[in-house]
Design a protein around this motif. Structure first.
Motif, PDB file in Angstrom:
ATOM      1  N   ALA A 111      33.536  30.919 105.309  1.00  0.00           N
ATOM      2  CA  ALA A 111      33.320  31.860 106.419  1.00  0.00           C
ATOM      3  C   ALA A 111      33.586  33.290 105.966  1.00  0.00           C
ATOM      4  CB  ALA A 111      34.218  31.495 107.603  1.00  0.00           C
ATOM      5  N   ALA A 112      34.622  33.463 105.136  1.00  0.00           N
ATOM      6  CA  ALA A 112      34.955  34.795 104.625  1.00  0.00           C
ATOM      7  C   ALA A 112      33.821  35.332 103.750  1.00  0.00           C
ATOM      8  CB  ALA A 112      36.262  34.748 103.831  1.00  0.00           C
ATOM      9  N   ARG A 113      33.259  34.468 102.886  1.00  0.00           N
ATOM     10  CA  ARG A 113      32.158  34.885 102.011  1.00  0.00           C
ATOM     11  C   ARG A 113      30.928  35.292 102.838  1.00  0.00           C
ATOM     12  NH1 ARG A 113      31.420  34.691  96.861  1.00  0.00           N
ATOM     13  NH2 ARG A 113      33.101  33.209  96.501  1.00  0.00           N
ATOM     14  N   GLU A 114      30.617  34.507 103.872  1.00  0.00           N
ATOM     15  CA  GLU A 114      29.474  34.825 104.736  1.00  0.00           C
ATOM     16  C   GLU A 114      29.663  36.179 105.412  1.00  0.00           C
ATOM     17  OE1 GLU A 114      28.591  31.688 107.491  1.00  0.00           O
ATOM     18  OE2 GLU A 114      28.567  30.186 105.900  1.00  0.00           O
ATOM     19  N   ALA A 115      30.881  36.423 105.903  1.00  0.00           N
ATOM     20  CA  ALA A 115      31.156  37.700 106.575  1.00  0.00           C
ATOM     21  C   ALA A 115      31.048  38.864 105.587  1.00  0.00           C
ATOM     22  CB  ALA A 115      32.541  37.677 107.216  1.00  0.00           C
ATOM     23  N   LEU A 116      31.552  38.682 104.379  1.00  0.00           N
ATOM     24  CA  LEU A 116      31.454  39.743 103.359  1.00  0.00           C
ATOM     25  C   LEU A 116      30.001  40.010 102.989  1.00  0.00           C
ATOM     26  CD1 LEU A 116      34.497  38.822 101.119  1.00  0.00           C
ATOM     27  CD2 LEU A 116      34.052  41.075 102.086  1.00  0.00           C
ATOM     28  N   GLU A 117      29.212  38.962 102.865  1.00  0.00           N
ATOM     29  CA  GLU A 117      27.791  39.147 102.545  1.00  0.00           C
ATOM     30  C   GLU A 117      27.075  39.877 103.675  1.00  0.00           C
ATOM     31  OE1 GLU A 117      26.534  35.161 101.628  1.00  0.00           O
ATOM     32  OE2 GLU A 117      27.394  35.255  99.607  1.00  0.00           O
ATOM     33  N   ALA A 118      27.411  39.525 104.924  1.00  0.00           N
ATOM     34  CA  ALA A 118      26.789  40.175 106.076  1.00  0.00           C
ATOM     35  C   ALA A 118      27.167  41.652 106.168  1.00  0.00           C
ATOM     36  CB  ALA A 118      27.186  39.454 107.368  1.00  0.00           C
ATOM     37  N   GLU A 119      28.361  41.984 105.664  1.00  0.00           N
ATOM     38  CA  GLU A 119      28.861  43.359 105.734  1.00  0.00           C
ATOM     39  C   GLU A 119      28.733  44.082 104.393  1.00  0.00           C
ATOM     40  OE1 GLU A 119      29.587  44.874 108.429  1.00  0.00           O
ATOM     41  OE2 GLU A 119      29.672  43.169 109.792  1.00  0.00           O
ATOM     42  N   ASP A 120      27.890  43.588 103.510  1.00  0.00           N
ATOM     43  CA  ASP A 120      27.639  44.221 102.206  1.00  0.00           C
ATOM     44  C   ASP A 120      28.915  44.427 101.387  1.00  0.00           C
ATOM     45  OD1 ASP A 120      24.863  44.384 102.641  1.00  0.00           O
ATOM     46  OD2 ASP A 120      25.114  46.256 103.759  1.00  0.00           O
ATOM     47  N   GLY A 121      29.842  43.462 101.466  1.00  0.00           N
ATOM     48  CA  GLY A 121      31.054  43.525 100.661  1.00  0.00           C
ATOM     49  C   GLY A 121      32.176  44.367 101.242  1.00  0.00           C
ATOM     50  N   ASP A 122      32.012  44.905 102.448  1.00  0.00           N
ATOM     51  CA  ASP A 122      33.031  45.751 103.083  1.00  0.00           C
ATOM     52  C   ASP A 122      34.137  44.860 103.659  1.00  0.00           C
ATOM     53  OD1 ASP A 122      34.550  47.332 104.843  1.00  0.00           O
ATOM     54  OD2 ASP A 122      32.851  48.617 105.293  1.00  0.00           O
ATOM     55  N   LEU A 123      35.311  44.869 103.021  1.00  0.00           N
ATOM     56  CA  LEU A 123      36.413  43.992 103.420  1.00  0.00           C
ATOM     57  C   LEU A 123      36.849  44.225 104.863  1.00  0.00           C
ATOM     58  CD1 LEU A 123      36.584  43.766 100.257  1.00  0.00           C
ATOM     59  CD2 LEU A 123      38.992  43.393 100.577  1.00  0.00           C
ATOM     60  N   ALA A 124      37.073  45.479 105.222  1.00  0.00           N
ATOM     61  CA  ALA A 124      37.563  45.790 106.577  1.00  0.00           C
ATOM     62  C   ALA A 124      36.560  45.337 107.640  1.00  0.00           C
ATOM     63  CB  ALA A 124      37.839  47.285 106.708  1.00  0.00           C
ATOM     64  N   ALA A 125      35.276  45.585 107.393  1.00  0.00           N
ATOM     65  CA  ALA A 125      34.249  45.194 108.358  1.00  0.00           C
ATOM     66  C   ALA A 125      34.148  43.671 108.455  1.00  0.00           C
ATOM     67  CB  ALA A 125      32.893  45.792 107.964  1.00  0.00           C
ATOM     68  N   ALA A 126      34.289  42.974 107.331  1.00  0.00           N
ATOM     69  CA  ALA A 126      34.235  41.514 107.331  1.00  0.00           C
ATOM     70  C   ALA A 126      35.400  40.935 108.120  1.00  0.00           C
ATOM     71  CB  ALA A 126      34.233  40.979 105.903  1.00  0.00           C
ATOM     72  N   ILE A 127      36.598  41.490 107.937  1.00  0.00           N
ATOM     73  CA  ILE A 127      37.760  41.015 108.676  1.00  0.00           C
ATOM     74  C   ILE A 127      37.578  41.272 110.165  1.00  0.00           C
ATOM     75  CG2 ILE A 127      40.240  41.360 109.063  1.00  0.00           C
ATOM     76  CD1 ILE A 127      40.401  41.972 105.981  1.00  0.00           C
ATOM     77  N   SER A 128      37.095  42.450 110.525  1.00  0.00           N
ATOM     78  CA  SER A 128      36.856  42.776 111.930  1.00  0.00           C
ATOM     79  C   SER A 128      35.844  41.826 112.545  1.00  0.00           C
ATOM     80  CB  SER A 128      36.339  44.205 112.072  1.00  0.00           C
ATOM     81  OG  SER A 128      37.341  45.118 111.719  1.00  0.00           O
ATOM     82  N   ARG A 129      34.820  41.484 111.787  1.00  0.00           N
ATOM     83  CA  ARG A 129      33.778  40.572 112.262  1.00  0.00           C
ATOM     84  C   ARG A 129      34.363  39.202 112.585  1.00  0.00           C
ATOM     85  NH1 ARG A 129      28.092  38.878 111.091  1.00  0.00           N
ATOM     86  NH2 ARG A 129      27.577  41.033 110.682  1.00  0.00           N
ATOM     87  N   LEU A 130      35.349  38.773 111.804  1.00  0.00           N
ATOM     88  CA  LEU A 130      35.910  37.426 111.965  1.00  0.00           C
ATOM     89  C   LEU A 130      37.033  37.348 112.995  1.00  0.00           C
ATOM     90  CD1 LEU A 130      35.938  36.481 108.200  1.00  0.00           C
ATOM     91  CD2 LEU A 130      34.508  35.461 109.972  1.00  0.00           C
ATOM     92  N   GLU A 131      37.619  38.490 113.348  1.00  0.00           N
ATOM     93  CA  GLU A 131      38.746  38.461 114.292  1.00  0.00           C
ATOM     94  C   GLU A 131      38.283  38.466 115.717  1.00  0.00           C
ATOM     95  OE1 GLU A 131      41.145  41.746 112.898  1.00  0.00           O
ATOM     96  OE2 GLU A 131      42.344  40.365 111.735  1.00  0.00           O
TER      97      GLU A 131
END
Length: 131
Positions: A111-131
């Motif tokens: 799930a973390a990898r999918e979120a990072l791919e969706a956010e072009d590798g942006d860690l903060a945006a990926a975490i926000s997407r998952l929370e």
């Protein structure tokens, strides 16, 4: 550090050893601090690591250069390239980034990898997407 402005550095070192504090100068070439809005890049930083009671504290002294953080910018590409020793594609998400997102958001690495791919590798945006 302890207000010993005029204290002999050797005496200060002895006192810190007695208190169980170990101080080490690191030979850092560059230090980068990333926030959501910018990167602070210290090219000529003096870095000191202090080990006390099982905790490591780092002190960075120097003048930073401020860079704006943007998707696909030089900072992101450089981080991906330096973190990928396998010789794969530059767009590949580093395993360290996947682990960070998975731990912070409390999700699986997939799930973390999918979120990072969706956010072009942006860690903060990926975490926000998952929370």
């Amino acid at each position: 550090m302890f207000g010993g402005g005029g204290m002999n550095p050797r005496k200060m070192e002895q006192m810190m050893k007695q208190m169980g504090i170990d101080v080490t100068e690191l030979d850092a070439e560059e230090v980068i601090i990333r926030t959501a809005d910018e990167e602070l890049v210290f090219g000529d930083a003096q870095v000191t690591r202090m080990d006390a009671q099982g905790q490591q504290t780092y002190q960075v002294v120097g003048s930073p250069e401020s860079r704006a953080v943007g998707k696909g910018g030089d900072g992101g590409d450089a981080a991906i390239e330096s973190g990928d020793d396998s010789g794969g594609e530059a767009d590949e998400i580093p395993a360290d980034d996947v682990e960070i997102v998975a731990q912070r958001a409390g999700v699986s690495t997939d799930a973390a990898r999918e979120a990072l791919e969706a956010e072009d590798g942006d860690l903060a945006a990926a975490i926000s997407r998952l929370e």
